[in-house]
Design a protein around this motif. Structure first.
Motif, mmCIF file in Angstrom:
data_model
loop_
_atom_site.group_PDB
_atom_site.id
_atom_site.type_symbol
_atom_site.label_atom_id
_atom_site.label_comp_id
_atom_site.label_asym_id
_atom_site.label_seq_id
_atom_site.Cartn_x
_atom_site.Cartn_y
_atom_site.Cartn_z
ATOM 1 N N GLY A 26 66.247 85.564 33.898
ATOM 2 C CA GLY A 26 67.641 85.388 34.273
ATOM 3 C C GLY A 26 68.578 86.474 33.790
ATOM 4 N N ILE A 27 68.065 87.504 33.108
ATOM 5 C CA ILE A 27 68.950 88.529 32.540
ATOM 6 C C ILE A 27 68.346 89.915 32.609
ATOM 7 N N SER A 30 69.759 92.528 35.034
ATOM 8 C CA SER A 30 71.201 92.763 35.033
ATOM 9 C C SER A 30 71.734 93.256 33.692
ATOM 10 N N ALA A 31 70.954 93.157 32.654
ATOM 11 C CA ALA A 31 71.404 93.641 31.346
ATOM 12 C C ALA A 31 71.289 95.160 31.294
ATOM 13 N N ASN A 32 72.302 95.810 30.755
ATOM 14 C CA ASN A 32 72.243 97.262 30.623
ATOM 15 C C ASN A 32 71.229 97.687 29.561
ATOM 16 N N PHE A 33 71.166 96.910 28.492
ATOM 17 C CA PHE A 33 70.221 97.179 27.426
ATOM 18 C C PHE A 33 69.557 95.882 27.000
ATOM 19 N N MET A 34 68.325 95.993 26.591
ATOM 20 C CA MET A 34 67.635 94.907 25.896
ATOM 21 C C MET A 34 67.443 95.390 24.464
ATOM 22 N N ASP A 35 67.753 94.518 23.506
ATOM 23 C CA ASP A 35 67.796 94.943 22.106
ATOM 24 C C ASP A 35 66.925 94.057 21.228
ATOM 25 N N TRP A 36 66.549 94.650 20.097
ATOM 26 C CA TRP A 36 65.941 93.894 19.000
ATOM 27 C C TRP A 36 66.875 93.986 17.793
ATOM 28 N N TYR A 37 67.215 92.846 17.237
ATOM 29 C CA TYR A 37 67.978 92.756 15.998
ATOM 30 C C TYR A 37 67.085 92.097 14.944
ATOM 31 N N ARG A 38 67.508 92.213 13.699
ATOM 32 C CA ARG A 38 66.832 91.475 12.640
ATOM 33 C C ARG A 38 67.857 91.024 11.598
ATOM 34 N N GLN A 39 67.499 89.947 10.913
ATOM 35 C CA GLN A 39 68.365 89.423 9.870
ATOM 36 C C GLN A 39 67.506 89.001 8.695
ATOM 37 N N ALA A 40 67.726 89.667 7.581
ATOM 38 C CA ALA A 40 67.024 89.331 6.344
ATOM 39 C C ALA A 40 67.848 88.313 5.570
ATOM 40 N N PRO A 41 67.229 87.552 4.690
ATOM 41 C CA PRO A 41 67.968 86.556 3.910
ATOM 42 C C PRO A 41 69.127 87.182 3.146
ATOM 43 N N ALA A 97 70.305 90.322 24.627
ATOM 44 C CA ALA A 97 70.721 90.965 25.875
ATOM 45 C C ALA A 97 72.198 90.671 26.099
ATOM 46 N N GLN A 98 72.848 91.573 26.773
ATOM 47 C CA GLN A 98 74.264 91.384 27.062
ATOM 48 C C GLN A 98 74.530 91.714 28.513
ATOM 49 N N ARG A 99 75.324 90.867 29.153
ATOM 50 C CA ARG A 99 75.733 91.098 30.536
ATOM 51 C C ARG A 99 77.235 90.921 30.577
ATOM 52 N N GLY A 100 77.938 92.019 30.769
ATOM 53 C CA GLY A 100 79.390 91.953 30.665
ATOM 54 C C GLY A 100 79.777 91.582 29.246
ATOM 55 N N THR A 101 80.551 90.535 29.085
ATOM 56 C CA THR A 101 80.957 90.074 27.760
ATOM 57 C C THR A 101 80.081 88.938 27.245
ATOM 58 N N ASP A 102 79.124 88.517 28.010
ATOM 59 C CA ASP A 102 78.234 87.415 27.608
ATOM 60 C C ASP A 102 77.025 87.969 26.880
ATOM 61 N N GLU A 103 76.754 87.368 25.718
ATOM 62 C CA GLU A 103 75.600 87.761 24.926
ATOM 63 C C GLU A 103 74.584 86.631 24.885
ATOM 64 N N PHE A 104 73.318 87.010 24.869
ATOM 65 C CA PHE A 104 72.244 86.030 24.867
ATOM 66 C C PHE A 104 71.243 86.400 23.773
ATOM 67 N N TRP A 105 70.765 85.372 23.070
ATOM 68 C CA TRP A 105 69.842 85.568 21.954
ATOM 69 C C TRP A 105 68.606 84.681 22.126
ATOM 70 N N GLY A 106 67.487 85.196 21.648
ATOM 71 C CA GLY A 106 66.297 84.373 21.532
ATOM 72 C C GLY A 106 66.357 83.541 20.268
#
Length: 115
Positions: A26-27, A30-41, A97-106
């Motif tokens: 679904g994205i 249309s998403a300009n970029f697909m990204d990987w982020y990470r968050q450590a404790p 992923a981001q489409r316009g101003t909408d952001e989506f996360w796994g």
């Protein structure tokens, strides 16, 4: 409906490798970029790598030369190949992923680098 599903995390020894996968529905087209982020404790979420529609990749300084991001337009998937892993790479890794101003996360996948 947009859905991002990550897999591939786990426990690995320092110096080891892991490959993360993110299947996007679904994205992907249309998403300009697909990204990987990470968050450590106890830390803020940080951008690790991103890849555009035409496959130009970008990396954070902390992973450049060790991580490789790629995409499969047929499977609508993004991958993060991680090598020479260090204990400081331990984090929950998220597909974004981001489409316009909408952001989506796994939902995130845990990567733990420890001996």
């Amino acid at each position: 409906q947009v859905q991002l599903v990550e897999s591939g995390g786990g426990l690995v020894q320092p110096g080891g490798s892991l490959r993360l996968s993110c299947f996007a529905s679904g994205i992907f087209e249309s998403a300009n970029f697909m990204d990987w982020y990470r968050q450590a404790p106890g830390k803020q979420r940080e951008l690790v790598a991103s890849i555009g529609r035409f496959r130009e990749p970008n990396y954070s300084d902390s992973v450049r030369g060790r991580f490789t991001v790629s995409r499969d337009n047929v499977r609508q998937a993004v991958y993060l190949q991680m090598t020479s892993l260090k204990p400081e790479d331990t984090a929950v890794y998220y597909c974004h992923a981001q489409r316009g101003t909408d952001e989506f996360w796994g939902q995130g996948t845990q990567v733990t680098v420890s001996s």
